[in-house]
Write a protein that holds these residues in place. Structure first.
Motif, PDB file in Angstrom:
ATOM      1  N   GLN A   1      19.042 -44.640 122.604  1.00 50.85           N
ATOM      2  CA  GLN A   1      18.000 -45.186 123.470  1.00 50.85           C
ATOM      3  C   GLN A   1      18.074 -46.706 123.522  1.00 50.85           C
ATOM      4  O   GLN A   1      17.939 -47.312 124.594  1.00 50.85           O
ATOM      5  CB  GLN A   1      16.623 -44.743 122.978  1.00 50.85           C
ATOM      6  CG  GLN A   1      15.486 -45.166 123.899  1.00 50.85           C
ATOM      7  CD  GLN A   1      14.144 -44.653 123.411  1.00 50.85           C
ATOM      8  OE1 GLN A   1      13.958 -44.333 122.250  1.00 50.85           O
ATOM      9  NE2 GLN A   1      13.184 -44.557 124.333  1.00 50.85           N
ATOM     10  N   ARG A   2      18.316 -47.325 122.364  1.00 51.99           N
ATOM     11  CA  ARG A   2      18.417 -48.789 122.323  1.00 51.99           C
ATOM     12  C   ARG A   2      19.651 -49.261 123.087  1.00 51.99           C
ATOM     13  O   ARG A   2      19.595 -50.262 123.812  1.00 51.99           O
ATOM     14  CB  ARG A   2      18.489 -49.247 120.864  1.00 51.99           C
ATOM     15  CG  ARG A   2      18.729 -50.743 120.667  1.00 51.99           C
ATOM     16  CD  ARG A   2      17.638 -51.564 121.319  1.00 51.99           C
ATOM     17  NE  ARG A   2      17.844 -53.001 121.131  1.00 51.99           N
ATOM     18  CZ  ARG A   2      17.335 -53.928 121.913  1.00 51.99           C
ATOM     19  NH1 ARG A   2      16.570 -53.583 122.951  1.00 51.99           N
ATOM     20  NH2 ARG A   2      17.561 -55.208 121.682  1.00 51.99           N
TER      21      ARG A   2
ATOM     22  N   GLN B   1      18.945 -49.241 126.732  1.00 55.89           N
ATOM     23  CA  GLN B   1      18.109 -50.381 127.113  1.00 55.89           C
ATOM     24  C   GLN B   1      18.935 -51.653 127.219  1.00 55.89           C
ATOM     25  O   GLN B   1      18.768 -52.440 128.157  1.00 55.89           O
ATOM     26  CB  GLN B   1      16.994 -50.556 126.086  1.00 55.89           C
ATOM     27  CG  GLN B   1      15.947 -49.459 126.109  1.00 55.89           C
ATOM     28  CD  GLN B   1      14.991 -49.529 124.928  1.00 55.89           C
ATOM     29  OE1 GLN B   1      15.306 -50.131 123.900  1.00 55.89           O
ATOM     30  NE2 GLN B   1      13.822 -48.907 125.074  1.00 55.89           N
TER      31      GLN B   1
ATOM     32  N   ALA C   1      17.075 -44.554 129.178  1.00 58.34           N
ATOM     33  CA  ALA C   1      16.352 -44.786 127.929  1.00 58.34           C
ATOM     34  C   ALA C   1      15.045 -44.008 127.894  1.00 58.34           C
ATOM     35  O   ALA C   1      14.636 -43.498 126.836  1.00 58.34           O
ATOM     36  CB  ALA C   1      16.087 -46.276 127.744  1.00 58.34           C
ATOM     37  N   GLN C   2      14.379 -43.884 129.041  1.00 57.79           N
ATOM     38  CA  GLN C   2      13.110 -43.165 129.097  1.00 57.79           C
ATOM     39  C   GLN C   2      13.276 -41.686 128.785  1.00 57.79           C
ATOM     40  O   GLN C   2      12.314 -41.013 128.390  1.00 57.79           O
ATOM     41  CB  GLN C   2      12.470 -43.353 130.476  1.00 57.79           C
ATOM     42  CG  GLN C   2      11.933 -44.762 130.715  1.00 57.79           C
ATOM     43  CD  GLN C   2      11.494 -44.987 132.148  1.00 57.79           C
ATOM     44  OE1 GLN C   2      11.490 -44.060 132.966  1.00 57.79           O
ATOM     45  NE2 GLN C   2      11.120 -46.221 132.465  1.00 57.79           N
ATOM     46  N   ARG C   3      14.502 -41.190 128.908  1.00 60.52           N
ATOM     47  CA  ARG C   3      14.759 -39.776 128.608  1.00 60.52           C
ATOM     48  C   ARG C   3      14.998 -39.545 127.118  1.00 60.52           C
ATOM     49  O   ARG C   3      15.221 -38.430 126.690  1.00 60.52           O
ATOM     50  CB  ARG C   3      15.959 -39.292 129.426  1.00 60.52           C
ATOM     51  CG  ARG C   3      15.688 -39.329 130.925  1.00 60.52           C
ATOM     52  CD  ARG C   3      16.966 -39.251 131.749  1.00 60.52           C
ATOM     53  NE  ARG C   3      17.664 -37.979 131.605  1.00 60.52           N
ATOM     54  CZ  ARG C   3      18.815 -37.694 132.214  1.00 60.52           C
ATOM     55  NH1 ARG C   3      19.377 -38.608 133.015  1.00 60.52           N
ATOM     56  NH2 ARG C   3      19.390 -36.526 132.042  1.00 60.52           N
ATOM     57  N   ARG C   4      14.953 -40.630 126.332  1.00 61.13           N
ATOM     58  CA  ARG C   4      15.118 -40.581 124.873  1.00 61.13           C
ATOM     59  C   ARG C   4      16.361 -39.795 124.463  1.00 61.13           C
ATOM     60  O   ARG C   4      16.295 -38.798 123.733  1.00 61.13           O
ATOM     61  CB  ARG C   4      13.871 -39.996 124.207  1.00 61.13           C
ATOM     62  CG  ARG C   4      12.592 -40.748 124.544  1.00 61.13           C
ATOM     63  CD  ARG C   4      11.378 -40.119 123.888  1.00 61.13           C
ATOM     64  NE  ARG C   4      11.456 -40.228 122.441  1.00 61.13           N
ATOM     65  CZ  ARG C   4      11.063 -41.286 121.744  1.00 61.13           C
ATOM     66  NH1 ARG C   4      10.557 -42.342 122.389  1.00 61.13           N
ATOM     67  NH2 ARG C   4      11.149 -41.297 120.437  1.00 61.13           N
TER      68      ARG C   4
END
Length: 491
Positions: free
Chosen positions: A327-328, A331, A339-342
């Protein structure tokens, strides 16, 4: 034996010293390192003569120094804080399981005195220590790798001096405090286990390599090359860039779950984490679906270009993305929608290999490169091309039901290990459900510019002397030995 307490409060006379007691501001690096070596030699001579019981006690003491839960957590937290690599929970698991597995492998092993007698050949084998070991260790595992080397060295009657990475210095220093505390409980000298003082630099590491009796080097290929050119016998490791093949006979969901766990463990700090997966065409789409269900997110071409721009800067892998969560990384690449989908890990489709295709190389992050292969032969060819660029000698994964295919990989590819239907980063360095010895340092043979193909273990820390007694002469008949040759080609 020396009973100097570890972690003592610094007095005006010893202020500025390192955990090994040598002044960190000494100007003469060779002299400074020589003091460490001299202390280690004195301690090692007494220790090696103390017998198997003392060696076993020392190995157990060093193992418990990292396995004890509260110390393990402190080491994991400090490692992540100082290096910015990996995550605490996985490092705790790694520190414990790798050390527990090593203890299992060493339990009951005789490592001093007579270790074997071959009566029919008149041979007696005697285990002897190598002396003072220089242990070069990486920032990716700043506690687990030093602990592994310390336990092996002590089990074989040696002293050890650790050369940690600069980022891993704090975790290594804390580990040595714990080791010294356990050695003190056992009445053993802290000089058996020392480390280079801060600041860690190439000059001190090179001096240690020159003056030690054996080097075991894990980490950057620059350090491995330095070890090989030091003039001291050395065991080094090759570069990682593991590929796994998924065939049509694989249990796809099982394969995807294992690849995902391996790819994400400790944010892929391990050289044994898959960097590429090569999927047979007949199950390609289904396997992508299984990887998606396991937490992977497949990037499109635009997203892959954005990711490449942050992962490689000036042609070199960027530390900004190394061993960070997926996720990082998304970003950092400006992929906020991803990233919002983790995501647990990111996937990028590729077809080429080599320097012009950076995703074909090692990434040290939860980023997985995906290749489509026509069939198993094409998959082998693809992996060979990947390893011609990076990763030759290390290992290859196979997910499938055909045991003969695993043997073909072992006969064909430049690899020291073929890992079948397992999570690669756990299996390659030994696991409780396979027969490979536990290690954090994998030899890659001549393919990877190494002189061994084993998982680095206690036998690399031993000399063996052989006593040869006379036996009845066994002189073969030349005609008998050459009969097949003579029969086909004549004399």
């Amino acid at each position: 034996m020396n009973s100097r307490a570890p972690g003592a409060v610094l007095s005006p006379s010893n202020r500025g010293t390192s955990p090994c007691g040598v002044r960190a501001d000494a100007s003469d690096v060779d002299t400074q390192v020589g003091q460490l070596i001299a202390r280690a030699r004195v301690a090692q001579r007494d220790f090696a003569a103390a017998g198997q019981g003392a060696l076993d006690t020392a190995a157990s003491a060093a193992a418990w120094a990292i396995m004890e839960p509260s110390r393990n957590r402190r080491l994991a937290e400090l490692a992540v804080r100082d290096t910015g690599l990996g995550n605490v929970d996985d490092k705790i698991q790694k520190n414990f399981r790798k050390t527990l597995g090593l203890l299992r492998d060493l339990h009951g092993r005789k490592t001093t005195g007579v270790i074997a007698e071959v009566a029919g050949r008149g041979i007696v084998e005697i285990a002897r220590p190598v002396g003072v070991v220089a242990a070069v260790t990486p920032s990716t595992n700043p506690a687990a790798t030093p602990a592994n080397k310390i336990v092996n060295a002590l089990k074989c009657g040696n002293a050890v001096i650790v050369a940690p990475s600069p980022k891993g210095y704090g975790a290594c220093a804390l580990l040595l405090r714990f080791v010294h505390a356990e050695l003190a409980r056992a009445g053993l000298s802290p000089d058996l286990v020392q480390m280079l003082p801060a600041p860690i630099g190439k000059a001190a590491t090179a001096a240690l390599m020159r003056q030690a009796d054996l080097i075991v080097a894990t980490g950057s290929q620059a350090n491995v090359r330095m070890a090989y050119t030091s003039g001291t016998p050395a065991f080094g490791v090759g570069a990682g860039n593991v590929a796994s093949i998924v065939t049509g006979s694989a249990d796809l969901d099982d394969a995807a779950a294992k690849i995902a766990r391996s790819k994400t463990f400790d944010n892929a700090t391990s050289c044994s984490s898959e960097n590429s997966v090569v999927i047979e065409s007949g199950v390609y789409d289904a396997m992508l679906g299984a990887l998606h269900r396991a937490g992977g997110v497949l990037l499109d071409a635009r997203q892959a270009r954005a990711l490449a721009n942050v992962m490689w800067v000036g042609g070199k892998l960027s530390g900004e993305c190394t061993a960070k969560p997926a996720q990082r990384i998304a970003q950092l690449a400006g992929l906020d929608d991803v990233a919002q989908r983790r995501p647990a890990f990111l996937m990028v489709e590729e077809s080429g290999t080599g320097a012009d295709y950076p995703f074909s190389g090692e990434k040290l992050s939860p980023v997985l490169t995906v290749y489509r292969a026509r069939d198993f032969d094409d998959a082998m060819s693809l992996v060979a091309r990947i390893y011609a660029y990076m990763g030759a000698g290390h290992s290859v994964g196979l997910h499938g039901a055909d045991r003969a295919q695993a043997v073909r990989l072992g006969e064909t590819l430049p690899v020291a290990r073929v890992i079948v239907n397992q999570a690669h980063c756990f299996a390659t360095g030994g696991n409780f459900d396979n027969g490979l010895p536990f290690s954090l340092s994998m030899g890659c043979g001549t393919w990877g510019k190494n002189n061994f193909t084993d998982n680095l273990g206690f036998r690399q820390y031993l000399n063996v002397t052989r006593v040869a007694y006379p036996i009845a002469a066994d002189v073969p008949d030349a005609d008998a030995l050459l009969a097949d040759y003579f029969g086909r080609f004549g004399r």
